[in-house]
Design an enzyme around this catalytic site. Structure first.
Site, PDB file in Angstrom:
ATOM      1  N   ARG A   1       4.519  10.453  -5.761  1.00  0.00           N
ATOM      2  CA  ARG A   1       5.882  10.788  -6.255  1.00  0.00           C
ATOM      3  C   ARG A   1       6.485   9.989  -7.328  1.00  0.00           C
ATOM      4  O   ARG A   1       7.876  10.260  -7.372  1.00  0.00           O
ATOM      5  CB  ARG A   1       6.902  10.569  -4.990  1.00  0.00           C
ATOM      6  CG  ARG A   1       6.476  11.434  -3.690  1.00  0.00           C
ATOM      7  CD  ARG A   1       7.231  11.405  -2.378  1.00  0.00           C
ATOM      8  NE  ARG A   1       6.911   9.886  -1.879  1.00  0.00           N
ATOM      9  CZ  ARG A   1       6.159   9.470  -1.223  1.00  0.00           C
ATOM     10  NH1 ARG A   1       5.219  10.538  -0.766  1.00  0.00           N
ATOM     11  NH2 ARG A   1       5.914   8.395  -0.452  1.00  0.00           N
TER      12      ARG A   1
ATOM     13  N   HIS B   1       0.591  -1.314   0.046  1.00  0.00           N
ATOM     14  CA  HIS B   1      -0.130  -0.048   0.045  1.00  0.00           C
ATOM     15  C   HIS B   1       0.925   1.352   0.088  1.00  0.00           C
ATOM     16  O   HIS B   1       0.787   2.233  -0.806  1.00  0.00           O
ATOM     17  CB  HIS B   1      -0.952   0.136   1.112  1.00  0.00           C
ATOM     18  CG  HIS B   1      -1.472   1.166   1.620  1.00  0.00           C
ATOM     19  ND1 HIS B   1      -2.762   1.692   0.699  1.00  0.00           N
ATOM     20  CD2 HIS B   1      -1.262   2.273   2.248  1.00  0.00           C
ATOM     21  CE1 HIS B   1      -3.015   3.116   1.222  1.00  0.00           C
ATOM     22  NE2 HIS B   1      -2.134   3.280   2.186  1.00  0.00           N
TER      23      HIS B   1
END
Lengths: 433, 433
Positions: B152, B143
């Site tokens: 990101r 996760h």
């Protein structure tokens, strides 16, 4: 407004003038069970004893609820709501007034004076509330800016959300302790060499132990889960304020905080001042906060422009070898968002607050070096040192004692003060690993 | 090990076999005061009634402490410590065993059966603990990685600290509710157009309402402030596990979480399953977690390599119009750090944990799309939709009911299950602003 005069000896310069009447929890040598009291001059008035001896006989409003004064926390008294806090405070002011309409209650009742008035030096203060949840905000904008400059440079010092909402995070309630509780230097995981390409952390005694100068607000009125508190009602959900030292391990913080925020860097201890100054007592000291150049959403918009408090704050440091010095002066005004705004935002998705919950302001710094509320700012992360008498400090050393003092007003006979919150650093445990 | 057989009718496939004996808090139509019970098959055994009728007469260890079963939470029972939990569980197993050595306690005592055994459908479950502090970790690495890729990119998906420490943050204890409690769609502050250069937030009903599939561990044994718990002792500080749904407002989260972490995005409600499965009952299902390719510091290093649990986890969704579907399957193994490691790290700077504190694992996802523990991952932030019967979903809609199921084992006569945790989304309030 001239100072209220009292038949009782309240020393000039006392933080606990008749204009104040802060609430706390005390025990005494003669009775070890913690109970509710107010501070007045150099004394505490034990409200359990006061109530038991019919001290409230002239105040019918409180009579059905007098059991709250025997509780070991202020939670039950706070839950009675601000109108009750107001009448109790005013009644106690009138009992101590020079021209009290109730001279037989205490002024002429030396038996009750003996049973219910204790010198502050003889009372033990306890945590004023059983704290359910603790939330720490970050609304001291000068502090946020200074830290932002250190971590991200001046251009990106404040994140885009900063002026649109009171940034906050959940803190740790279990480790909030009353003033005077020693704070042990923690071990922690951190990078001994943060600049190195390869990140190899250690677990050992932390080096960068810091204080944070904050105010804390206790919640009195609950809201139901799922039901936000409108901004116009938010102030009535607050009981009063304390000073808060949110001890911080800066080496741990910089390693752990991305992406979910500070955790072990701040959960090893937070100290609060023992006497809670009521919102009513602070009302005359309302002031404008830091102006916000963004348009604030309606759910956070306050009618009045004076929503924070002019509280003179001071940080003193005393070293193990006895050097002392005032290392910072700041003021409760240096906040971008007020506590009612913090509370309205906190409940804006429906989070339920409960009596005894604590909201911290975040570190309160002024705009110049002598006004910064933590050593991280004062020393630019340890690059410079500050003077403490003839010693120097970048971060706290073992044996250092940090004391915050906070007071509203200048009339020596009508100060509304917080007293002090103090804590001394004990050496780290020898963990053997 | 063959299944323990019982004289009592425990249906095949029950989560609450004789191998389990989970603890909870119940009330019934005949007695509305919440009290301690265990679940067994389709029934709850009321331990207050059981104790009052000498059910524990053959177990001298527990006799001085029987008042704990009349408490409205498990805090006092949990505080007795793991050795006591063990003997109580084993004793109850022996009372229900086919060849019980204590036939007169319950097997041949129809009066006590009538007074102490209630069909689960007739009992009201309450929050099992009075939760002091709630901490949510982020140790479901799949996760964390998937979210990191979204925010990101793949190269920086996991932050440098991720494999060195169990990343966690303080959550909100007041809004933890038992299974079945409706969850109101919150309002919140978020950016309606996050990609726009100018950041202009709104305050309105949130759009991206999500669940998070987690496990939660309750603390039983306290540690003193300033005193870290050694990793070798950490497991004995845990009472047992529940399933946890950490409801999340993704639009609020992405706007608010920098730099101090999630706050209002997650404090409006978290649901837990009502029956706490003891650490002892989970012991046979210990499994290896996700391997860590970094050298772990000694204070986090466990002796055994099986430190997490093989718990089959499932997420079901039922829409307002009745469409149903299993939207994810996952497993309790998909964790980088175990709960004992989380606890050791949590106390590593000296934070004091208390009986009833709750530790969440963070969202538990497998490695493929049908194994992701939240909609954010399953739909890549709302880009794709998933099927629920003949309906589609990106995030939760009003009237959607989310149900987690968790169970250990495959022997239908010896399952150690958690039952379910469920919650239905209610439409947002009309706030009038």
């Amino acid at each position: 407004m001239p100072a209220l005069r009292s038949w009782f000896n309240i020393p000039r310069g006392s933080h606990f003038s008749l204009a104040n009447i802060p609430f706390g929890i005390i025990s005494t040598a003669t009775s070890e069970s913690p109970r509710v009291a107010v501070a007045i001059g150099d004394h505490a008035l034990d409200l359990e004893a006061f109530a038991a001896h019919n001290g409230f006989s002239a105040l019918s409003t409180i009579q059905p609820y007098q059991a709250v004064f025997s509780e070991p926390s202020l939670n039950a008294f706070a839950a009675l709501g601000r109108p009750i806090h107001s009448v109790v405070r005013k009644y106690i002011q009138s009992v101590f007034a020079e021209d009290t309409p109730y001279p037989d209650v205490l002024k002429n009742n030396s038996a009750l004076q003996k049973d219910a008035l204790f010198a502050l030096k003889d009372v033990q203060n306890h945590l004023p509330f059983k704290i359910g949840d603790y939330t720490d905000f970050f609304v001291g904008m000068n502090h946020a800016y200074n830290c932002g400059v250190m971590f991200r440079g001046a251009a990106n010092a404040l994140n885009p959300n900063y002026k649109h909402l009171p940034v906050g995070y959940h803190g740790r309630a279990s480790s909030i302790v009353p003033s005077g509780t020693p704070i042990r230097r923690p071990h922690g995981q951190f990078l001994p060499n943060p600049a190195a390409e390869e990140k190899v952390p250690v677990y050992t005694q932390i080096k960068k132990l810091d204080y944070e100068l904050e105010l804390g607000a206790f919640v009195c009125k609950p809201n139901k889960m799922g039901e936000p508190v409108p901004i116009g009602e938010a102030e009535d959900h607050l009981f009063g304020l304390v000073m808060l030292n949110d001890w911080s391990a800066r080496d741990v913080q910089s390693w752990e905080y991305i992406p979910l925020g500070p955790f072990n860097a701040k959960n090893f201890g937070s100290s609060i001042s023992p006497w809670v100054v009521l919102i009513d007592a602070l009302e005359p000291f309302k002031a404008k906060g830091i102006p916000n150049d963004k348009e604030v959403l309606p759910y956070l918009k306050e009618k009045d422009d004076k929503t924070v408090y002019d509280i003179q704050l001071k940080v003193d440091l005393k070293t193990k070898s006895g050097s002392t010095g005032t290392v910072a002066n700041s003021n409760g005004k240096h906040l971008l968002w007020s506590f009612p705004q913090c509370l309205a935002h906190h409940t804006s998705t429906g989070c339920n607050l409960q009596p005894g919950d604590l909201l911290g302001s975040g570190t309160i710094s002024g705009t110049s070096a002598g006004e910064y509320g933590c050593l991280l700012e004062q020393t630019e992360g340890g690059k410079n040192s500050i003077k403490v008498g003839d010693e120097e400090r970048t971060f706290l050393q073992d044996g250092d004692e940090v004391t915050f003092t906070g007071v509203c007003g200048t009339d020596e006979e009508a100060l509304v003060g917080f007293g002090q919150v103090t804590g001394r650093i004990e050496p780290a445990l020898n963990l053997g690993y």
